[in-house]
Write a protein that holds these residues in place. Sequence first.
Motif, short mmCIF file in Angstrom:
data_model
loop_
_atom_site.label_atom_id
_atom_site.label_comp_id
_atom_site.label_asym_id
_atom_site.label_seq_id
_atom_site.Cartn_x
_atom_site.Cartn_y
_atom_site.Cartn_z
N TYR A 90 -5.65 12.10 -12.76
CA TYR A 90 -5.36 12.30 -11.35
C TYR A 90 -4.32 13.41 -11.18
CZ TYR A 90 -3.42 11.39 -6.69
OH TYR A 90 -2.97 11.51 -5.41
N ARG A 91 -4.60 14.37 -10.34
CA ARG A 91 -3.68 15.48 -10.09
C ARG A 91 -2.73 15.09 -8.97
NH1 ARG A 91 -7.08 21.14 -10.87
NH2 ARG A 91 -7.91 20.65 -12.94
N TYR A 92 -1.63 14.54 -9.35
CA TYR A 92 -0.70 13.99 -8.37
C TYR A 92 0.15 15.10 -7.74
CZ TYR A 92 2.21 14.08 -12.62
OH TYR A 92 2.85 14.45 -13.78
N PRO A 93 0.49 14.95 -6.45
CA PRO A 93 1.18 16.03 -5.74
C PRO A 93 2.68 16.13 -5.99
CG PRO A 93 0.71 14.20 -4.26
CD PRO A 93 0.05 13.87 -5.57
N ASN A 94 3.29 15.10 -6.60
CA ASN A 94 4.74 15.06 -6.82
C ASN A 94 5.53 15.07 -5.52
OD1 ASN A 94 5.78 14.51 -9.33
ND2 ASN A 94 5.54 16.60 -10.09
N GLU A 95 4.93 14.62 -4.47
CA GLU A 95 5.59 14.37 -3.20
C GLU A 95 4.79 13.31 -2.48
OE1 GLU A 95 5.64 18.11 -1.22
OE2 GLU A 95 3.49 18.11 -0.78
N THR A 96 5.45 12.66 -1.52
CA THR A 96 4.79 11.55 -0.86
C THR A 96 5.11 11.54 0.63
OG1 THR A 96 4.27 9.18 -1.14
CG2 THR A 96 6.61 9.81 -1.18
N ALA A 152 0.83 -1.21 0.00
CA ALA A 152 0.00 0.00 0.00
C ALA A 152 0.86 1.25 0.00
CB ALA A 152 -0.93 -0.01 1.21
N ALA A 153 1.96 1.22 0.75
CA ALA A 153 2.83 2.39 0.81
C ALA A 153 3.51 2.67 -0.53
CB ALA A 153 3.88 2.20 1.91
N ILE A 154 4.04 1.62 -1.16
CA ILE A 154 4.70 1.85 -2.45
C ILE A 154 3.68 2.15 -3.55
CG2 ILE A 154 4.83 -0.57 -3.23
CD1 ILE A 154 7.69 0.05 -4.18
N GLY A 155 2.47 1.56 -3.43
CA GLY A 155 1.40 1.91 -4.37
C GLY A 155 1.01 3.37 -4.26
N THR A 156 1.03 3.90 -3.04
CA THR A 156 0.78 5.33 -2.84
C THR A 156 1.85 6.17 -3.49
OG1 THR A 156 -0.38 4.92 -0.75
CG2 THR A 156 0.55 7.11 -1.06
N GLU A 157 3.10 5.76 -3.36
CA GLU A 157 4.19 6.55 -3.96
C GLU A 157 4.08 6.57 -5.48
OE1 GLU A 157 8.10 5.76 -2.48
OE2 GLU A 157 7.51 6.10 -0.38
N VAL A 158 3.71 5.45 -6.06
CA VAL A 158 3.52 5.41 -7.52
C VAL A 158 2.47 6.45 -7.93
CG1 VAL A 158 2.74 4.00 -9.47
CG2 VAL A 158 4.23 3.00 -7.73
N ALA A 159 1.35 6.47 -7.21
CA ALA A 159 0.29 7.43 -7.52
C ALA A 159 0.73 8.86 -7.25
CB ALA A 159 -0.96 7.09 -6.70
N ASP A 160 1.42 9.07 -6.14
CA ASP A 160 1.82 10.43 -5.75
C ASP A 160 2.78 11.05 -6.75
OD1 ASP A 160 0.25 10.38 -3.51
OD2 ASP A 160 1.88 9.97 -2.10
N TYR A 161 3.53 10.22 -7.46
CA TYR A 161 4.47 10.75 -8.45
C TYR A 161 3.94 10.63 -9.88
CZ TYR A 161 8.00 11.42 -4.86
OH TYR A 161 8.70 11.86 -3.76
N GLY A 162 2.66 10.29 -10.03
CA GLY A 162 2.01 10.39 -11.33
C GLY A 162 2.10 9.19 -12.22
N LEU A 163 2.62 8.08 -11.72
CA LEU A 163 2.72 6.87 -12.53
C LEU A 163 1.52 5.96 -12.29
CD1 LEU A 163 6.10 7.38 -11.55
CD2 LEU A 163 6.09 6.12 -13.70
N ASP A 164 1.46 4.87 -13.03
CA ASP A 164 0.26 4.03 -13.04
C ASP A 164 0.47 2.59 -12.61
OD1 ASP A 164 -1.47 6.09 -14.28
OD2 ASP A 164 -0.14 5.81 -16.00
N ILE A 165 1.59 1.99 -13.01
CA ILE A 165 1.79 0.56 -12.80
C ILE A 165 3.17 0.32 -12.22
CG2 ILE A 165 1.96 -1.70 -13.93
CD1 ILE A 165 0.06 -0.49 -16.10
N LEU A 166 3.21 -0.46 -11.16
CA LEU A 166 4.47 -0.87 -10.55
C LEU A 166 4.83 -2.26 -11.05
CD1 LEU A 166 6.60 -0.09 -8.32
CD2 LEU A 166 5.27 -1.58 -6.80
N LEU A 167 6.00 -2.38 -11.63
CA LEU A 167 6.44 -3.67 -12.19
C LEU A 167 6.98 -4.55 -11.06
CD1 LEU A 167 8.12 -2.34 -15.45
CD2 LEU A 167 5.78 -3.17 -15.13
#
Length: 772
Positions: free
Chosen positions: A329-335, A125-140
């Motif tokens: 999604y308007r991502y904040p570019n910080e986490t 959940a934490a790394i999924g949040t970081e992916v979203a917070d920095y504007g990306l979509d899929i974690l490999l």
Amino acid sequence: MSKKSISIMAAALLMSGVAAFAQPQLRPDNIDEIIKAMTVEEKVDLLIGCGQGYTPDVKFPGTAGRSRDIPRLGITSAYMADGPHRLVMAEKRQWDHREYITTEFPGSALCAATFDVDAVKAIGAAIGTEVADYGLDILLAPGENLLRSPLCGRNHEYYSEDPLLSGKMAAAYINGVQSKGTGACLKHFAVNNQETNRNTMDARVSERALRELYLRNFEIAVKESQPWTIMTSYNKVNGKYTCEDRRLTETILRGDWGFKGLVMTDWNAGRNAVESIRSGNDMIQPGQAKQRAAILEAAKNGSLDMALLDLSVRRTLELVVKTHTYKNYRYPNETDLKGHAAITRRVGAEGIVLLQNNGNTLPLAKQRVALYGCTSYDLVPAGMGFGATGHGHYIVSLIEGLKNQGFAPDMMLAAQYSKHLADEQKRLFPNGQPPFSITCPPRAEEIIPSAEELAKHIGGNDVAIITFGRTSGEGADRNKKEFYLTEKEQQLIDAVSQAWHNAGKKVIVLLNVCSAVETASWRDKVDAVLCTFQPGEETGNSITDVLSGRVNPSGRLPMTWAMNYGDAAADANFPAEYVFDMQSFFKAFSNSDNMKDKAEANQKTEAPAPVKDVDYTNYEEGIYMGYRYFDTKDVKVAYPFGYGLSYTTFDYAIKDSKIDGDQCSITVEVKNTGNVAGRDVVQLYVSAPKSKLDKPKKELRAFAKTSNIAPGHSASVTLTWNVMDMASFDEKANAWSLDKGNYIWQVAASSADVKASVTQSIAKARKLAVTK
């Protein structure tokens, strides 16, 4: 020109403009319409990925890639980044003052050692949040292959030797990631148990071993989490590249298991892009001009069925409409770096395994500590690779972690090691920092203190801690020499242990490792041994939490630790002495667009004889891998699967057990019989009745982690599993076969330490056929 002609032309222009404006725009409910509106070229483009790289025009520098966008139809890109223990992206961007910092989470082996699905879900959940917070979509991520050998280069990305533990951990991670609206990519499907010659090697494995071990972990993860995507592996399985094997991706993955998402290749994997699409491998990454041309030609000349092309397009569009990018999604570019560091520290401590604790050496009081071993001053937070560089934003050192909790490290000794490490850096890398590599650079050699130097530090300190480190990296396997301590590491243990024990003081060893190492030859020379694995950026704090008793260790080994390399049956078929050539690896990786031509050219000439364990690897051990081999064949081990000590003790009592239809369950009461609060891991192994199929002595069928139990108190856990989980795969019947007879359910603290058991009977045999 007449007025009438002008009017007709104006009307035509107006209509064309309206037609252009009226083009359908992608929505979740109009995918059929979008597919009909796409040209063949656009369909092919959608299935050919794009690399990201580091150039200024790239939206997310340093990330893995994306799918292509088609603006006229409202089709956005899906942006992808590597994992599993860090969102991998460039920290700095040209013409941008900001830093794009991500958390270095614990490695996968440590996560598995927690035996705690909630802890691993929190990491996801934490790394999924970081992916979203920095504007990306899929974690490999996550990686999911089994730890068949302690020497595999990607063991730091994988969980366990056992398919149940591995599958449950992966499912928890995926569910955590996807709970944040971020897609996960389960990889590397399948049988990627070695890195040597990974782009062409052939894993030759029986159908039974595939079904019971090397696919079973993926099956569990797919059924319990439905990852948005799955990545096929580089290698072949029984002669076919995984990305070109329709039976693997369509018959088994989608047919038998019900996978509903998209399948993509690993970067530059496979040889035949058209065959990949035919096989249900929907997206080719990172995409090459030659691959696009081949798929387009096949689609136009009819050799690639348009229905198959459209099916892959559909799966890609179904993925796109779920992404943050599509939803604007308007991502904040910080986490939340602080919050995620706290999760890292907590889980990092929970996965540390106490291997030995003679005379209750641990936990330590707030003492003066002498740190020996280069790794004490150069901790290993994580592994190496394209998706796991091991170089996060920071790492809490062991000295910092000790100081944070009131310990007093010997700073004079630290100064000596700092100078030695600086000298070693110059020796190993005379041109400065080591060049970029996805494998591990060499580490500093140990220094052996003289008797005088030891005496100088013994008087001013209360306890000695020696730390040894091992790293692993993508693209290469480790040599079997790395399973053992080096001669200088052995000399360091001898010198420190003798001197400190003569002074009546104790010695502790920390193993900051990626996988199992040899311990039997030296463990009796020291008082306590902790396996810390690779705890991430908070390594120093996590280790000190356990050393100090702030955290009672509850980690359990997710793999067996053998007495010697070669004791495991699988060791006979692994490239344990292969010499890795980085230059050749990168040449093969970067030139994979031309590999098919080279392969075809080789067919016209006499090809060299295939090399065992390099060009192919025979999985001759079959189902007898890990504890299934050691326990069944009664081979002595250093530490069994599931093993781990605590600062307290526990008793088990079976309160209830039953089979209700298809559901098996057992309730176990765990009592803390010691003096310290702690958590325990209840492991449930099943011994099946004898039958025509040869079977392991016991197999893990369920596990659970207790809550924190106070001294003298108890907690109950109920473990459940499906009755067919106790079945074996019958190759002749092409079915899972559950024999009638008595099944012994064993409640255990490890695969070698059964605490209680109960017998349950199956009155009638069952079979569950799979698709051929």
